[in-house]
Motif scaffolding. Structure first.
Motif, short mmCIF file in Angstrom:
data_model
loop_
_atom_site.label_atom_id
_atom_site.label_comp_id
_atom_site.label_asym_id
_atom_site.label_seq_id
_atom_site.Cartn_x
_atom_site.Cartn_y
_atom_site.Cartn_z
N SER A 58 0.84 -1.20 0.00
CA SER A 58 0.00 0.00 0.00
C SER A 58 0.88 1.25 0.00
CB SER A 58 -0.92 0.00 1.23
OG SER A 58 -0.16 -0.13 2.40
N MET A 59 0.36 2.32 -0.63
CA MET A 59 1.09 3.59 -0.67
C MET A 59 1.46 4.01 0.75
SD MET A 59 -0.87 5.91 -3.52
CE MET A 59 -0.01 7.39 -2.99
N ALA A 60 2.67 4.53 0.90
CA ALA A 60 3.14 4.85 2.25
C ALA A 60 3.90 6.16 2.30
CB ALA A 60 4.04 3.72 2.75
N HIS A 61 3.71 6.85 3.43
CA HIS A 61 4.49 8.06 3.70
C HIS A 61 5.45 7.81 4.87
CE1 HIS A 61 2.19 10.38 0.85
NE2 HIS A 61 1.07 9.97 1.42
N SER A 62 5.06 6.88 5.76
CA SER A 62 5.92 6.60 6.93
C SER A 62 7.05 5.66 6.53
CB SER A 62 5.10 5.95 8.05
OG SER A 62 4.74 4.64 7.70
N VAL A 63 8.20 5.84 7.18
CA VAL A 63 9.37 4.98 6.93
C VAL A 63 9.03 3.53 7.26
CG1 VAL A 63 11.73 4.47 7.68
CG2 VAL A 63 11.04 6.83 7.27
N GLN A 64 8.25 3.35 8.34
CA GLN A 64 7.90 2.00 8.79
C GLN A 64 7.13 1.23 7.71
OE1 GLN A 64 5.28 1.86 12.16
NE2 GLN A 64 5.67 -0.29 12.58
N GLN A 65 6.15 1.88 7.09
CA GLN A 65 5.35 1.21 6.05
C GLN A 65 6.19 0.97 4.79
OE1 GLN A 65 2.29 -0.13 6.24
NE2 GLN A 65 2.52 -0.87 4.14
N LYS A 66 7.07 1.93 4.48
CA LYS A 66 7.94 1.75 3.32
C LYS A 66 8.85 0.54 3.53
CE LYS A 66 7.95 6.64 1.99
NZ LYS A 66 8.71 7.90 1.94
N GLN A 67 9.42 0.45 4.74
CA GLN A 67 10.28 -0.70 5.07
C GLN A 67 9.49 -2.00 4.94
OE1 GLN A 67 13.41 -1.11 5.65
NE2 GLN A 67 14.30 0.79 6.42
N TYR A 68 8.25 -1.98 5.43
CA TYR A 68 7.38 -3.17 5.37
C TYR A 68 7.19 -3.61 3.91
CZ TYR A 68 3.07 -5.88 5.24
OH TYR A 68 2.14 -6.84 4.98
N ASN A 69 6.89 -2.65 3.02
CA ASN A 69 6.69 -2.97 1.60
C ASN A 69 7.94 -3.59 0.99
OD1 ASN A 69 4.06 -2.01 1.59
ND2 ASN A 69 4.56 -0.05 0.68
N TRP A 70 9.10 -2.96 1.27
CA TRP A 70 10.36 -3.45 0.69
C TRP A 70 10.74 -4.82 1.26
CZ3 TRP A 70 12.81 -2.09 -3.55
CH2 TRP A 70 12.57 -0.82 -4.09
#
Length: 199
Positions: A58-70
């Motif tokens: 899902s689209m993310a602005h937080s570092v935590q969600q970006k890390q989760y996606n990667w």
């Protein structure tokens, strides 16, 4: 694996390649656009939809969600393609360090080409295999119980279930954090209202 630096010619080829993929949102700044990993997931889905579930990203602005996606891409998708991106490179992309995403895109392009070639070769070999050889193999397989195949299938299912559980646990943690944050905001607002004399 570490993504190598690129020449100007390689950069242009990467930009042209990316332009051939139909994305769900327009590209404005390649570094920021790809930082959350969602458009990378869309590239994989465009070429090999069978190995990715786009709903996991899902689209993310937080570092935590970006890390989760990667991390999900690394464990669920890239590993199936025979490689993984280093944490150092992932951090560089999330921090929008110049040319970080281009270097990752180059790695993905090369690995995608190899993966697609391998799949094509496997299909050709399967189609070209003479029927007699297949019969002989079937006879051999019938003589030996297919315990190993069943065990391998079970191992794959177990591994997939473990990865799914890990993803769900991360989602639960995220939801718990959001609930705590909302509770905290509600408490703050209640206190402000009480201080203002409103009940």
């Amino acid at each position: 694996m570490d993504a190598p630096p690129l020449s100007e010619d390689e950069l242009n080829k990467i930009y042209n390649w990316v332009d051939t993929v139909p994305f769900s949102r327009p590209k404005k700044h390649i570094g920021r656009d790809f930082a959350d990993g969602v458009l990378i997931a869309e590239i994989i889905q465009h070429y090999v939809p069978a190995i990715i579930d786009i709903h996991n990203y899902s689209m993310a602005h937080s570092v935590q969600q970006k890390q989760y996606n990667w991390n999900t891409l690394n464990t669920k998708v890239f590993r199936k393609m025979g490689f993984q991106i280093t944490q150092k490179d992932i951090d560089a992309v999330i921090q929008v360090i110049p040319e970080a995403i281009e270097r990752i895109l180059k790695v993905i392009q090369v690995k995608l080409d190899r993966f697609l070639d391998q799949q094509e070769q496997n299909q050709v070999q399967t189609q070209e295999k003479p029927i007699e050889i297949q019969k002989n193999q079937n006879q051999v397989n019938n003589q030996k119980p297919a315990v190993n195949n069943k065990q391998n299938d079970k191992d794959i299912v177990i591994q997939d279930q473990k990865e799914t559980i890990e993803i769900l646990e991360l989602k639960i943690q995220k939801l718990e954090q959001l609930v705590k944050l909302k509770d905290s905001k509600i408490q703050q607002l209640t206190q402000k209202l009480q201080q203002a004399g409103i009940k």
